[in-house]
Design a protein around this motif. Structure first.
Motif, short mmCIF file in Angstrom:
data_model
loop_
_atom_site.label_atom_id
_atom_site.label_comp_id
_atom_site.label_asym_id
_atom_site.label_seq_id
_atom_site.Cartn_x
_atom_site.Cartn_y
_atom_site.Cartn_z
N LEU A 94 0.82 -1.22 0.00
CA LEU A 94 0.00 0.00 0.00
C LEU A 94 0.85 1.26 0.00
O LEU A 94 0.46 2.27 -0.59
CB LEU A 94 -0.96 -0.01 1.19
CG LEU A 94 -2.35 -0.59 0.94
CD1 LEU A 94 -3.13 0.31 -0.02
CD2 LEU A 94 -2.28 -1.99 0.37
N ALA A 95 2.00 1.23 0.66
CA ALA A 95 2.88 2.40 0.67
C ALA A 95 3.36 2.72 -0.73
O ALA A 95 3.48 3.89 -1.11
CB ALA A 95 4.07 2.16 1.60
N PHE A 96 3.63 1.70 -1.51
CA PHE A 96 4.11 1.89 -2.88
C PHE A 96 2.97 2.24 -3.82
O PHE A 96 3.03 3.22 -4.56
CB PHE A 96 4.81 0.62 -3.36
CG PHE A 96 5.56 0.78 -4.65
CD1 PHE A 96 6.86 1.25 -4.66
CD2 PHE A 96 4.96 0.45 -5.86
CE1 PHE A 96 7.56 1.40 -5.86
CE2 PHE A 96 5.64 0.60 -7.06
CZ PHE A 96 6.94 1.06 -7.06
N ALA A 97 1.90 1.46 -3.77
CA ALA A 97 0.80 1.63 -4.72
C ALA A 97 0.01 2.92 -4.49
O ALA A 97 -0.40 3.58 -5.45
CB ALA A 97 -0.14 0.43 -4.65
N THR A 98 -0.20 3.29 -3.24
CA THR A 98 -1.01 4.46 -2.94
C THR A 98 -0.37 5.75 -3.46
O THR A 98 -1.08 6.68 -3.87
CB THR A 98 -1.28 4.57 -1.42
OG1 THR A 98 -1.89 3.37 -0.97
CG2 THR A 98 -2.18 5.75 -1.10
N VAL A 99 0.94 5.81 -3.44
CA VAL A 99 1.62 6.99 -4.00
C VAL A 99 1.25 7.15 -5.48
O VAL A 99 0.96 8.25 -5.95
CB VAL A 99 3.15 6.87 -3.84
CG1 VAL A 99 3.85 7.98 -4.62
CG2 VAL A 99 3.53 6.96 -2.36
N TRP A 100 1.24 6.04 -6.22
CA TRP A 100 0.86 6.09 -7.64
C TRP A 100 -0.60 6.48 -7.80
O TRP A 100 -0.95 7.26 -8.71
CB TRP A 100 1.12 4.74 -8.30
CG TRP A 100 2.57 4.44 -8.47
CD1 TRP A 100 3.37 3.74 -7.62
CD2 TRP A 100 3.42 4.85 -9.55
NE1 TRP A 100 4.66 3.69 -8.10
CE2 TRP A 100 4.71 4.36 -9.28
CE3 TRP A 100 3.20 5.58 -10.73
CZ2 TRP A 100 5.79 4.57 -10.13
CZ3 TRP A 100 4.27 5.80 -11.58
CH2 TRP A 100 5.55 5.31 -11.28
N LEU A 101 -1.46 5.97 -6.94
CA LEU A 101 -2.88 6.29 -7.04
C LEU A 101 -3.13 7.77 -6.77
O LEU A 101 -4.00 8.39 -7.40
CB LEU A 101 -3.67 5.44 -6.04
CG LEU A 101 -3.71 3.94 -6.33
CD1 LEU A 101 -4.37 3.20 -5.17
CD2 LEU A 101 -4.46 3.66 -7.63
N ILE A 102 -2.39 8.34 -5.83
CA ILE A 102 -2.55 9.76 -5.51
C ILE A 102 -1.94 10.64 -6.60
O ILE A 102 -2.53 11.64 -7.01
CB ILE A 102 -1.89 10.08 -4.16
CG1 ILE A 102 -2.65 9.39 -3.02
CG2 ILE A 102 -1.84 11.60 -3.92
CD1 ILE A 102 -1.98 9.51 -1.67
N ALA A 103 -0.77 10.24 -7.10
CA ALA A 103 -0.04 11.07 -8.05
C ALA A 103 -0.65 11.06 -9.45
O ALA A 103 -0.52 12.03 -10.19
CB ALA A 103 1.41 10.62 -8.13
#
Length: 220
Positions: free
Chosen positions: A155-164
């Motif tokens: 989630l730490a990795f994927a959520t950054v992409w989802l937000i960006a």
């Protein structure tokens, strides 16, 4: 008079606290009603015999192992000009993953939870030795089930992409499908209880939320 950044950080803190509150409720429900039945179901029905579930647990630690090299390459790349958006997002995502896993290690020592199954060095577990529950402030790999490190990293990795990149449908779909598949695999392999995965996911999401804000990755 408060400045705009202070208001934004206050909003971030509120979101983090609300997420944590929901997480605590979900963990309590899972602890008393869901974790043990699911772990025994996986064990008795040999769900973890499916190779696909095992393969899906490999990417999170591998991504972490290679994150230092990725960060080094990106820092060298930065000397020749500003990052493209995807490069900056990758940089922040790698940092977010590393920080989330460090948080997970600290919290693992605080909560001291035994694992669903015995998988290394005769570690105590629900199925292997009948050991269940939290044993706060006991340190060691045999009491590191909660929160899930894999879930925190995912989630730490994927959520950054989802937000960006909220407007990129491909990025959104790929991130959600891969993340959900890997989270399910953790329970399907009996590597973690359901509540471990929930707590790790919330931890990773909160770290990613702050990382994306600090890097100014939000899309207006």
């Amino acid at each position: 008079m408060r400045t705009r950044p202070e208001l934004d950080y206050r909003a971030l803190l509120l979101r983090a606290l609300i997420s944590t509150a929901f997480c605590i409720v979900a963990v309590l429900i899972c602890y008393f009603c869901i974790d043990r039945p699911v772990a025994f179901f996986v064990y008795h029905h040999h769900i973890n015999a499916f190779p696909a579930f095992r393969w899906l647990t490999y990417p999170p630690p591998e991504v972490q192992n290679w994150s230092a090299l990725v960060l080094t390459i990106l820092m060298v790349r930065r000397a020749w000009g500003s990052f493209l958006r995807w490069q900056k997002t990758l940089f922040v995502a790698c940092l977010s993953l590393i920080v989330a896993d460090d948080f997970r290690i600290s919290l693992g020592d605080v909560f001291g939870r035994y694992w669903p199954e015995t998988w290394t060095h005769d570690n105590p577990s629900l199925i292997g030795t009948g050991t269940y529950g939290f044993h706060p402030f006991q340190r060691g790999d045999d009491v590191g089930s909660f929160p899930s490190g894999h879930a925190a990293r995912i989630l730490a990795f994927a959520t950054v992409w989802l937000i960006a990149m909220p407007r990129s449908r491909i990025v959104q779909v790929v991130a959600i499908i891969l993340s959900a598949s890997m989270l399910v695999s953790l329970v399907a392999m009996n590597y973690h209880f359901v509540s471990d995965v929930i707590a790790g996911s919330v931890l990773g999401g909160i770290v990613a939320m702050y990382a994306a804000y600090l890097a100014r990755l939000q899309t207006p």
